[in-house]
Design a protein around this motif. Structure first.
Motif, PDB file in Angstrom:
ATOM      1  N   ARG A  25      69.761  14.451   4.616  1.00 45.72           N
ATOM      2  CA  ARG A  25      70.165  13.972   3.382  1.00 45.72           C
ATOM      3  C   ARG A  25      68.764  13.852   2.554  1.00 45.72           C
ATOM      4  O   ARG A  25      68.556  14.491   1.265  1.00 45.72           O
ATOM      5  N   MET A  26      67.674  13.468   3.242  1.00 45.59           N
ATOM      6  CA  MET A  26      66.253  13.670   2.635  1.00 45.59           C
ATOM      7  C   MET A  26      65.840  14.962   2.173  1.00 45.59           C
ATOM      8  O   MET A  26      65.540  15.095   1.217  1.00 45.59           O
ATOM      9  N   ALA A  30      65.638  16.535  -1.597  1.00 47.38           N
ATOM     10  CA  ALA A  30      64.188  16.652  -2.088  1.00 47.38           C
ATOM     11  C   ALA A  30      64.252  18.140  -2.823  1.00 47.38           C
ATOM     12  O   ALA A  30      63.921  18.514  -3.851  1.00 47.38           O
ATOM     13  N   ILE A  31      64.842  19.219  -2.113  1.00 43.58           N
ATOM     14  CA  ILE A  31      65.059  20.261  -2.533  1.00 43.58           C
ATOM     15  C   ILE A  31      65.939  20.450  -3.901  1.00 43.58           C
ATOM     16  O   ILE A  31      65.397  21.127  -5.007  1.00 43.58           O
ATOM     17  N   HIS A  41      64.729  20.064 -15.906  1.00 45.35           N
ATOM     18  CA  HIS A  41      65.769  19.133 -16.349  1.00 45.35           C
ATOM     19  C   HIS A  41      64.959  17.929 -15.983  1.00 45.35           C
ATOM     20  O   HIS A  41      63.887  17.728 -15.051  1.00 45.35           O
ATOM     21  N   ARG A  42      65.425  16.606 -16.422  1.00 50.00           N
ATOM     22  CA  ARG A  42      64.947  15.220 -16.182  1.00 50.00           C
ATOM     23  C   ARG A  42      65.388  14.838 -14.655  1.00 50.00           C
ATOM     24  O   ARG A  42      66.562  14.875 -14.694  1.00 50.00           O
ATOM     25  N   VAL A  43      64.595  14.338 -14.106  1.00 50.45           N
ATOM     26  CA  VAL A  43      65.057  13.860 -12.756  1.00 50.45           C
ATOM     27  C   VAL A  43      64.373  12.446 -12.595  1.00 50.45           C
ATOM     28  O   VAL A  43      63.382  11.830 -13.254  1.00 50.45           O
ATOM     29  N   ALA A  44      65.204  11.765 -11.705  1.00 47.43           N
ATOM     30  CA  ALA A  44      64.899  10.418 -11.348  1.00 47.43           C
ATOM     31  C   ALA A  44      63.636  10.109 -11.022  1.00 47.43           C
ATOM     32  O   ALA A  44      63.318  10.840 -10.001  1.00 47.43           O
ATOM     33  N   PRO A  45      62.575   9.087 -11.411  1.00 47.21           N
ATOM     34  CA  PRO A  45      61.428   8.965 -10.635  1.00 47.21           C
ATOM     35  C   PRO A  45      61.515   8.814  -8.941  1.00 47.21           C
ATOM     36  O   PRO A  45      60.694   8.862  -8.317  1.00 47.21           O
ATOM     37  N   GLU A  46      62.608   8.052  -8.717  1.00 53.98           N
ATOM     38  CA  GLU A  46      62.681   7.452  -7.272  1.00 53.98           C
ATOM     39  C   GLU A  46      64.339   8.031  -7.061  1.00 53.98           C
ATOM     40  O   GLU A  46      65.156   7.836  -7.592  1.00 53.98           O
ATOM     41  N   VAL A  47      64.513   8.604  -5.827  1.00 54.62           N
ATOM     42  CA  VAL A  47      65.940   9.102  -5.343  1.00 54.62           C
ATOM     43  C   VAL A  47      66.221   8.369  -4.040  1.00 54.62           C
ATOM     44  O   VAL A  47      65.412   8.115  -2.883  1.00 54.62           O
ATOM     45  N   ASP A  48      67.149   7.638  -3.929  1.00 59.12           N
ATOM     46  CA  ASP A  48      67.559   6.789  -2.770  1.00 59.12           C
ATOM     47  C   ASP A  48      68.237   7.586  -1.709  1.00 59.12           C
ATOM     48  O   ASP A  48      69.207   7.979  -2.198  1.00 59.12           O
TER      49      ASP A  48
END
Length: 72
Positions: A25-26, A30-31, A41-48
């Motif tokens: 999943r990591m 990441a990809i 595109h705008r992405v979240a600064p952190e991804v759980d």
């Protein structure tokens, strides 16, 4: 990621709990996130990517075995 030694310690009762991450999943997230960012595109600064607490009661659950030994 959990090592074989950490898993052994849970089995022997030396450690009560270990935290296991989801390695596939990591990588996938990441990809996917990198692709979205590269496309502008705008992405979240952190991804759980998630994690699970593994102890003697659930170490042999199928889902946890897939996390602890992803290449078997």
């Amino acid at each position: 990621d959990c090592s074989k030694l950490q898993i052994q310690y849970v089995e022997e009762g030396i450690l009560e709990t270990i935290v296991a991450q989801y390695p596939f999943r990591m990588g996938y997230l990441a990809i996917r996130t990198a692709r979205e960012a590269a496309l502008g595109h705008r992405v979240a600064p952190e991804v759980d990517t998630g994690s699970v607490l593994v102890d003697a009661d659930n170490i042999y659950d199928k889902a946890n075995q897939e996390i602890l030994f992803p290449f078997k």
